[in-house]
Write a protein that holds these residues in place. Structure first.
Motif, PDB file in Angstrom:
ATOM      1  N   HIS A 179     -63.529  42.986   9.773  1.00 19.54           N
ATOM      2  CA  HIS A 179     -62.824  44.020   9.014  1.00 19.54           C
ATOM      3  C   HIS A 179     -63.126  45.440   9.499  1.00 19.54           C
ATOM      4  O   HIS A 179     -62.756  46.407   8.838  1.00 19.54           O
ATOM      5  CB  HIS A 179     -63.164  43.891   7.529  1.00 19.54           C
ATOM      6  CG  HIS A 179     -62.836  42.544   6.973  1.00 19.54           C
ATOM      7  ND1 HIS A 179     -61.548  42.047   6.905  1.00 19.54           N
ATOM      8  CD2 HIS A 179     -63.627  41.559   6.493  1.00 19.54           C
ATOM      9  CE1 HIS A 179     -61.568  40.832   6.399  1.00 19.54           C
ATOM     10  NE2 HIS A 179     -62.803  40.510   6.147  1.00 19.54           N
ATOM     11  N   GLY A 218     -67.931  51.462  -2.641  1.00 22.78           N
ATOM     12  CA  GLY A 218     -67.836  50.411  -1.653  1.00 22.78           C
ATOM     13  C   GLY A 218     -69.117  49.618  -1.589  1.00 22.78           C
ATOM     14  O   GLY A 218     -70.137  50.003  -2.169  1.00 22.78           O
ATOM     15  N   CYS A 264     -59.833  48.834   0.662  1.00 26.98           N
ATOM     16  CA  CYS A 264     -60.059  47.486   1.179  1.00 26.98           C
ATOM     17  C   CYS A 264     -59.170  47.228   2.386  1.00 26.98           C
ATOM     18  O   CYS A 264     -58.002  47.624   2.396  1.00 26.98           O
ATOM     19  CB  CYS A 264     -59.725  46.438   0.118  1.00 26.98           C
ATOM     20  SG  CYS A 264     -60.756  46.469  -1.332  1.00 26.98           S
ATOM     21  N   HIS A 265     -59.731  46.542   3.348  1.00 31.31           N
ATOM     22  CA  HIS A 265     -58.937  46.048   4.466  1.00 31.31           C
ATOM     23  C   HIS A 265     -57.932  45.051   3.886  1.00 31.31           C
ATOM     24  O   HIS A 265     -58.284  44.225   3.043  1.00 31.31           O
ATOM     25  CB  HIS A 265     -59.854  45.377   5.489  1.00 31.31           C
ATOM     26  CG  HIS A 265     -59.171  44.992   6.747  1.00 31.31           C
ATOM     27  ND1 HIS A 265     -58.373  43.874   6.842  1.00 31.31           N
ATOM     28  CD2 HIS A 265     -59.159  45.570   7.962  1.00 31.31           C
ATOM     29  CE1 HIS A 265     -57.908  43.777   8.066  1.00 31.31           C
ATOM     30  NE2 HIS A 265     -58.359  44.789   8.771  1.00 31.31           N
ATOM     31  N   ASN A 285     -58.987  41.428   3.585  1.00 29.58           N
ATOM     32  CA  ASN A 285     -60.265  41.131   2.937  1.00 29.58           C
ATOM     33  C   ASN A 285     -60.009  40.738   1.477  1.00 29.58           C
ATOM     34  O   ASN A 285     -60.192  41.524   0.552  1.00 29.58           O
ATOM     35  CB  ASN A 285     -61.206  42.335   3.035  1.00 29.58           C
ATOM     36  CG  ASN A 285     -62.615  42.005   2.603  1.00 29.58           C
ATOM     37  OD1 ASN A 285     -62.848  41.025   1.909  1.00 29.58           O
ATOM     38  ND2 ASN A 285     -63.548  42.830   3.010  1.00 29.58           N
ATOM     39  N   SER A 292     -62.867  41.208  -1.203  1.00 33.99           N
ATOM     40  CA  SER A 292     -63.057  42.567  -1.715  1.00 33.99           C
ATOM     41  C   SER A 292     -61.929  42.974  -2.660  1.00 33.99           C
ATOM     42  O   SER A 292     -62.162  43.661  -3.654  1.00 33.99           O
ATOM     43  CB  SER A 292     -63.174  43.571  -0.569  1.00 33.99           C
ATOM     44  OG  SER A 292     -64.423  43.424   0.057  1.00 33.99           O
ATOM     45  N   MET A 293     -60.724  42.544  -2.363  1.00 29.22           N
ATOM     46  CA  MET A 293     -59.616  42.886  -3.255  1.00 29.22           C
ATOM     47  C   MET A 293     -59.771  42.181  -4.601  1.00 29.22           C
ATOM     48  O   MET A 293     -59.530  42.779  -5.651  1.00 29.22           O
ATOM     49  CB  MET A 293     -58.273  42.589  -2.591  1.00 29.22           C
ATOM     50  CG  MET A 293     -58.004  43.585  -1.453  1.00 29.22           C
ATOM     51  SD  MET A 293     -56.291  43.682  -0.940  1.00 29.22           S
ATOM     52  CE  MET A 293     -56.146  42.225   0.025  1.00 29.22           C
ATOM     53  N   THR A 340     -54.642  50.342   4.843  1.00 33.50           N
ATOM     54  CA  THR A 340     -55.724  50.158   3.884  1.00 33.50           C
ATOM     55  C   THR A 340     -55.144  50.054   2.478  1.00 33.50           C
ATOM     56  O   THR A 340     -54.245  50.795   2.103  1.00 33.50           O
ATOM     57  CB  THR A 340     -56.705  51.349   3.958  1.00 33.50           C
ATOM     58  OG1 THR A 340     -57.267  51.384   5.273  1.00 33.50           O
ATOM     59  CG2 THR A 340     -57.811  51.229   2.932  1.00 33.50           C
TER      60      THR A 340
END
Length: 168
Positions: A34, A93, A130-131, A134, A137-138, A161
């Motif tokens: 990422h 983050g 967030c990438h 990913n 993370s989302m 992003t």
């Protein structure tokens, strides 16, 4: 505000002797997927650590990038951060060593950090980036109560992003 303790973790300021462990956290193959290659190099990671140490000296302190440590072992397994941005919001983050994914550590650390931010720093506006690939993370952003704004709402984030937000 520090240290912040949870049932399994301690969130604390980074120390100079955390360098080797922090390089290890950021060296996994899946972790690196990422980020651009240069952003996960040992040299870049050591430069990040130097910035975190310098940020600890800010008065007033507006950048809180903390080491995530397993309480029972003292092992550094990641970092989480809360940073006051010029636009008035706080960016948040985290990053976690691959060997500790899927165990609830990221959620536990971020819940504790955000509670401290809201209670101690009086944070009322948060953003997370967030990438787009990913998914973990989302999903975590949603679990933390952040709402998806979409992709690239302004020029301050990299194209593609996904941005999440929470307001009091």
């Amino acid at each position: 505000m520090l240290p912040i303790s949870t049932a399994r973790l301690i969130l604390r300021d980074f120390q100079q002797d955390d360098a080797a462990a922090y390089v290890s956290v950021r060296s996994g193959e899946h972790f690196a997927a990422h980020y651009p290659a240069e952003a996960v190099s040992p040299a870049f990671t050591r430069a990040l650590l130097a910035r975190f140490l310098a940020d600890q000296q800010l008065v007033p302190r507006t950048r809180w990038q903390l080491a995530i440590v397993v309480a029972t072992t003292g092992e550094l397994i990641g970092s989480c951060g809360l940073r006051r941005e010029p636009a008035g919001y706080w960016s948040v983050g985290y990053e976690l060593a691959e060997s500790h994914w899927g165990q609830g550590y990221a959620q536990e650390a971020m819940q504790a950090l955000l509670a401290a931010g809201r209670n101690t720093l009086k944070v009322q506006w948060l953003r997370a980036e967030c990438h787009p690939e990913n998914g973990r993370s989302m999903r975590l952003a949603h679990k933390l109560g952040l709402s998806r704004l979409g992709s690239v709402p302004d020029a301050t984030v990299q194209e593609g992003t996904v941005v999440f937000e929470w307001r009091a």
